[in-house]
Design a protein around this motif. Structure first.
Motif, PDB file in Angstrom:
ATOM      1  N   HIS A 189      32.896  49.792  40.723  1.00 38.97           N
ATOM      2  CA  HIS A 189      33.990  49.543  41.661  1.00 38.97           C
ATOM      3  C   HIS A 189      35.191  50.494  41.546  1.00 38.97           C
ATOM      4  O   HIS A 189      35.808  50.800  42.558  1.00 38.97           O
ATOM      5  CB  HIS A 189      34.408  48.059  41.667  1.00 38.97           C
TER       6      HIS A 189
ATOM      7  N   HIS B  63      41.519  52.598  36.365  1.00 41.06           N
ATOM      8  CA  HIS B  63      42.142  51.347  35.922  1.00 41.06           C
ATOM      9  C   HIS B  63      41.338  50.556  34.890  1.00 41.06           C
ATOM     10  O   HIS B  63      41.855  49.617  34.304  1.00 41.06           O
ATOM     11  CB  HIS B  63      42.597  50.478  37.108  1.00 41.06           C
ATOM     12  N   HIS B  64      40.078  50.952  34.646  1.00 41.55           N
ATOM     13  CA  HIS B  64      39.324  50.322  33.553  1.00 41.55           C
ATOM     14  C   HIS B  64      39.076  51.287  32.394  1.00 41.55           C
ATOM     15  O   HIS B  64      38.267  51.006  31.522  1.00 41.55           O
ATOM     16  CB  HIS B  64      37.986  49.767  34.061  1.00 41.55           C
TER      17      HIS B  64
ATOM     18  N   ASP C 109      46.479  43.975  34.981  1.00 43.05           N
ATOM     19  CA  ASP C 109      45.187  43.462  35.466  1.00 43.05           C
ATOM     20  C   ASP C 109      44.506  42.612  34.384  1.00 43.05           C
ATOM     21  O   ASP C 109      44.047  41.497  34.641  1.00 43.05           O
ATOM     22  CB  ASP C 109      44.310  44.669  35.830  1.00 43.05           C
TER      23      ASP C 109
ATOM     24  N   HIS D 146      43.404  48.323  43.826  1.00 43.18           N
ATOM     25  CA  HIS D 146      42.644  48.678  42.619  1.00 43.18           C
ATOM     26  C   HIS D 146      41.208  48.165  42.620  1.00 43.18           C
ATOM     27  O   HIS D 146      40.313  48.813  42.110  1.00 43.18           O
ATOM     28  CB  HIS D 146      43.387  48.271  41.333  1.00 43.18           C
ATOM     29  N   ASP D 147      40.973  47.022  43.227  1.00 46.48           N
ATOM     30  CA  ASP D 147      39.619  46.463  43.196  1.00 46.48           C
ATOM     31  C   ASP D 147      38.867  46.561  44.521  1.00 46.48           C
ATOM     32  O   ASP D 147      37.817  45.925  44.674  1.00 46.48           O
ATOM     33  CB  ASP D 147      39.684  44.980  42.767  1.00 46.48           C
TER      34      ASP D 147
ATOM     35  N   LYS E 277      35.109  46.645  44.935  1.00 50.07           N
ATOM     36  CA  LYS E 277      34.266  45.452  44.738  1.00 50.07           C
ATOM     37  C   LYS E 277      33.676  44.950  46.046  1.00 50.07           C
ATOM     38  O   LYS E 277      32.833  44.050  46.039  1.00 50.07           O
ATOM     39  CB  LYS E 277      35.080  44.326  44.082  1.00 50.07           C
TER      40      LYS E 277
HETATM   41 FE   LIG Z   1      38.911  46.321  38.459  1.00 48.01          FE
END
Ligand SMILES: [Fe+2]
Ligand SMILES: [Fe+2]
Length: 303
Positions: free
Chosen positions: A200, A223-224, A252, A171-172, A175
């Protein structure tokens, strides 16, 4: 939902994995199951190991060649048209190829991802991101664990649960492009810095979209996102957000809240849960928050 009929010509595959003695092609995947075509050189010994998930069924149908297998009371030879399968396997099985072998290989659990080079590269990237962001040690693992538990509690399909596992791991990964100074900046971010962080989800989706797990991209990019449209990058609302993404949003956020940062101490588990409950139906899906709170309560994490 993607269209339901898929046709493949003899040399087509979703992804291929080649090692000296073997070639494995993933032909189809769905509902957690995988169908593969495998070629193995002559005179190789092949091991079938018990899987982590004991109910896994692995089926092998010989399309070409011959194998020799040790069975309790002697040897057995299997040829074209013969087949064997394992189910609840608890010890390693082995066979030797007597000539070049071609197999149709079906598994009820995703196994190809363990062998796929691109999946491994992405996992490496995910690990690097975790190392970059020095305060998120084991974040991925926890987000994944919470996600699996929530998915099971909500009785999601095997396919969705599998998506949750891989989307949690990745998911990240976007970044990786965020400079360390911004990622680890103590205190408030400027608008520009925050804009950089906000990239990201789409960067992560781009990275994954090149793999056969393209579906994960849609989850990662969301996811955000938040139910009321206040999330990023696309301000999606309600049902526009996939359930897998909604679940990762909850696990998260909970993990981020309960983790210490250089500029603030983490919330207690109870405080984090209260915050999730406060934003239930606003940012986070009600059913998901309720399921998660039940899980934490049963595990004795909160009262
Ligand atoms: Fe994230
Ligand atoms: Fe995260």
């Amino acid at each position: 939902m993607s269209k339901c009929l898929h046709i493949g010509n003899s040399n087509e595959y979703i992804e291929k994995f080649v090692k000296k003695s073997t070639e494995l092609r993933l032909l189809a995947k769905g509902d957690g199951a995988e169908v593969m075509f495998q070629k193995i050189r002559a005179n190789e010994t092949v091991f079938i190991e018990p899987s982590d998930i004991s109910e896994t069924m692995e089926f092998f149908y010989i399309l070409k060649g011959e194998i020799e297998m040790d069975i309790d009371d002697g040897k057995s030879f299997l040829h074209k048209g013969d087949y064997f399968y394992t189910h609840y396997l608890n010890e390693t099985v082995q066979f030797t190829t007597k000539s070049e072998l071609e197999l149709l290989y079906v598994s009820t659990q995703p196994l190809f991802s363990h062998m796929s080079a691109t999946m491994r590269e992405l996992q490496e990237l995910a690990k690097k991101v975790e190392e970059k962001d020095s305060y998120t040690h084991s974040h991925i693992q926890r987000v994944k664990d919470y996600g699996i538990k929530i998915g099971n509690r909500l009785n999601l399909s095997k396919e969705k649960n599998e998506n949750i596992i891989f989307a949690s791991i990745f998911h990240d990964i976007g970044k990786i492009y965020v400079p360390d100074e911004i990622l680890n900046k103590p205190g408030r971010l400027t608008d520009e810095e925050y804009d950089c962080i906000k990239k990201h989800p789409s960067d992560g989706a781009d990275l994954v979209e090149k793999t056969y797990y393209e579906k994960l991209g849609k989850i990662i990019i969301q996811h955000h996102e938040r139910l009321d449209g206040s999330g990023y990058p696309n301000g999606l609302t309600g049902d526009e957000i996939m359930i897998e993404a909604k679940i990762i949003a909850v696990s998260d956020t909970y993990d981020a809240m309960t983790t210490d940062r250089p500029y603030r101490k983490g919330f207690s588990e109870q405080e984090a849960v209260d915050e999730l409950k406060r934003l239930k139906g606003i940012h986070y899906d009600e059913k998901i928050v309720d399921a998660f709170v039940d899980i934490l309560r049963e595990e004795g994490v909160i009262e």
